[in-house]
Scaffold this motif. Structure first.
Motif, PDB file in Angstrom:
ATOM      1  N   LEU A  15       0.824  -1.208   0.000  1.00  0.00           N
ATOM      2  CA  LEU A  15       0.000   0.000   0.000  1.00  0.00           C
ATOM      3  C   LEU A  15       0.858   1.257   0.000  1.00  0.00           C
ATOM      4  CD1 LEU A  15      -2.914  -1.020   2.372  1.00  0.00           C
ATOM      5  CD2 LEU A  15      -2.905  -0.910  -0.125  1.00  0.00           C
ATOM      6  N   SER A  16       2.018   1.210   0.641  1.00  0.00           N
ATOM      7  CA  SER A  16       2.923   2.354   0.624  1.00  0.00           C
ATOM      8  C   SER A  16       3.522   2.553  -0.760  1.00  0.00           C
ATOM      9  CB  SER A  16       4.044   2.159   1.646  1.00  0.00           C
ATOM     10  OG  SER A  16       3.523   2.152   2.943  1.00  0.00           O
TER      11      SER A  16
ATOM     12  N   THR B  27     -12.967   7.149  -3.468  1.00  0.00           N
ATOM     13  CA  THR B  27     -12.085   8.281  -3.762  1.00  0.00           C
ATOM     14  C   THR B  27     -10.725   7.837  -4.293  1.00  0.00           C
ATOM     15  OG1 THR B  27     -11.239   8.339  -1.499  1.00  0.00           O
ATOM     16  CG2 THR B  27     -13.183   9.683  -1.979  1.00  0.00           C
ATOM     17  N   ILE B  28     -10.565   6.554  -4.557  1.00  0.00           N
ATOM     18  CA  ILE B  28      -9.292   6.033  -5.041  1.00  0.00           C
ATOM     19  C   ILE B  28      -9.244   6.202  -6.555  1.00  0.00           C
ATOM     20  CG2 ILE B  28      -7.819   3.999  -5.201  1.00  0.00           C
ATOM     21  CD1 ILE B  28      -9.225   2.967  -2.689  1.00  0.00           C
ATOM     22  N   SER B  29      -8.147   6.741  -7.046  1.00  0.00           N
ATOM     23  CA  SER B  29      -8.028   6.971  -8.490  1.00  0.00           C
ATOM     24  C   SER B  29      -7.830   5.642  -9.220  1.00  0.00           C
ATOM     25  CB  SER B  29      -6.855   7.902  -8.780  1.00  0.00           C
ATOM     26  OG  SER B  29      -5.632   7.256  -8.479  1.00  0.00           O
TER      27      SER B  29
ATOM     28  N   SER C 214      -4.196   4.476  -9.154  1.00  0.00           N
ATOM     29  CA  SER C 214      -3.786   3.782  -7.929  1.00  0.00           C
ATOM     30  C   SER C 214      -4.254   2.335  -7.934  1.00  0.00           C
ATOM     31  CB  SER C 214      -4.345   4.492  -6.691  1.00  0.00           C
ATOM     32  OG  SER C 214      -3.762   5.756  -6.538  1.00  0.00           O
ATOM     33  N   LEU C 215      -5.460   2.097  -8.423  1.00  0.00           N
ATOM     34  CA  LEU C 215      -5.972   0.726  -8.501  1.00  0.00           C
ATOM     35  C   LEU C 215      -5.169  -0.101  -9.496  1.00  0.00           C
ATOM     36  CD1 LEU C 215      -9.824   1.328  -8.405  1.00  0.00           C
ATOM     37  CD2 LEU C 215      -8.364   0.431  -6.589  1.00  0.00           C
TER      38      LEU C 215
ATOM     39  N   LEU D 100      -1.882  -0.904  -7.871  1.00  0.00           N
ATOM     40  CA  LEU D 100      -2.084  -1.919  -6.848  1.00  0.00           C
ATOM     41  C   LEU D 100      -2.186  -3.302  -7.483  1.00  0.00           C
ATOM     42  CD1 LEU D 100      -2.586  -2.570  -3.859  1.00  0.00           C
ATOM     43  CD2 LEU D 100      -5.006  -2.172  -4.269  1.00  0.00           C
TER      44      LEU D 100
ATOM     45  N   LEU E 296      -1.293   4.628  -1.324  1.00  0.00           N
ATOM     46  CA  LEU E 296      -2.562   4.754  -0.615  1.00  0.00           C
ATOM     47  C   LEU E 296      -2.291   5.079   0.848  1.00  0.00           C
ATOM     48  CD1 LEU E 296      -4.611   1.786  -2.078  1.00  0.00           C
ATOM     49  CD2 LEU E 296      -4.768   4.195  -2.665  1.00  0.00           C
ATOM     50  N   SER E 297      -3.036   6.027   1.394  1.00  0.00           N
ATOM     51  CA  SER E 297      -2.830   6.417   2.786  1.00  0.00           C
ATOM     52  C   SER E 297      -3.893   5.781   3.676  1.00  0.00           C
ATOM     53  CB  SER E 297      -2.889   7.943   2.922  1.00  0.00           C
ATOM     54  OG  SER E 297      -4.198   8.399   2.631  1.00  0.00           O
ATOM     55  N   GLU E 298      -3.744   5.999   4.961  1.00  0.00           N
ATOM     56  CA  GLU E 298      -4.707   5.435   5.923  1.00  0.00           C
ATOM     57  C   GLU E 298      -6.058   6.133   5.853  1.00  0.00           C
ATOM     58  OE1 GLU E 298      -2.988   5.780   9.778  1.00  0.00           O
ATOM     59  OE2 GLU E 298      -1.322   4.462   9.308  1.00  0.00           O
TER      60      GLU E 298
ATOM     61  N   VAL F 228      -7.780   7.219   3.262  1.00  0.00           N
ATOM     62  CA  VAL F 228      -8.510   7.142   2.000  1.00  0.00           C
ATOM     63  C   VAL F 228      -9.911   6.588   2.255  1.00  0.00           C
ATOM     64  CG1 VAL F 228      -7.759   4.831   1.344  1.00  0.00           C
ATOM     65  CG2 VAL F 228      -8.238   6.504  -0.413  1.00  0.00           C
TER      66      VAL F 228
END
Length: 92
Positions: A34-35, A47-49, A52-53, A56, A39-41, A43
């Motif tokens: 996740l780092s 709201t995740i772009s 980012s997915l 991941l 992604l932060s704690e 989120v």
């Protein structure tokens, strides 16, 4: 080695240490992934772009591939060793 003393406690303790180590490694690896993705704690769902997915998913696939290759390497190493023969009971 036979000592004449019961050793069940040692087996239970070893089992607990292995379980806790595996659980700790799992938490550490998820946090690292996740780092890496960013992604932060804080989120919130929705709201995740998309980027980012995608990252991941890519990191997850790479991690699974590396784990599979390490498992295959360990399996091949064990298969290349000669098999151990079980001891036969002494003839009567």
């Amino acid at each position: 080695m036979k000592t004449g003393r019961p050793s069940e406690g040692v087996l239970v303790s070893a089992d607990d240490i292995v379980k806790k180590s595996i659980a700790g490694f799992g938490v550490f690896s998820v946090d690292a992934i996740l780092s890496i993705v960013g992604l932060s704690e804080n989120v919130r769902p929705g709201t995740i772009s998309q980027r980012s997915l995608d990252e991941l998913g890519l990191v997850y696939i790479i991690a699974i591939y590396i784990a599979a290759m390490l498992s295959l390497a360990a399996f091949r190493r064990r298969r290349s060793e000669p098999p151990t023969q079980p001891r036969r009971a002494a003839s009567r």
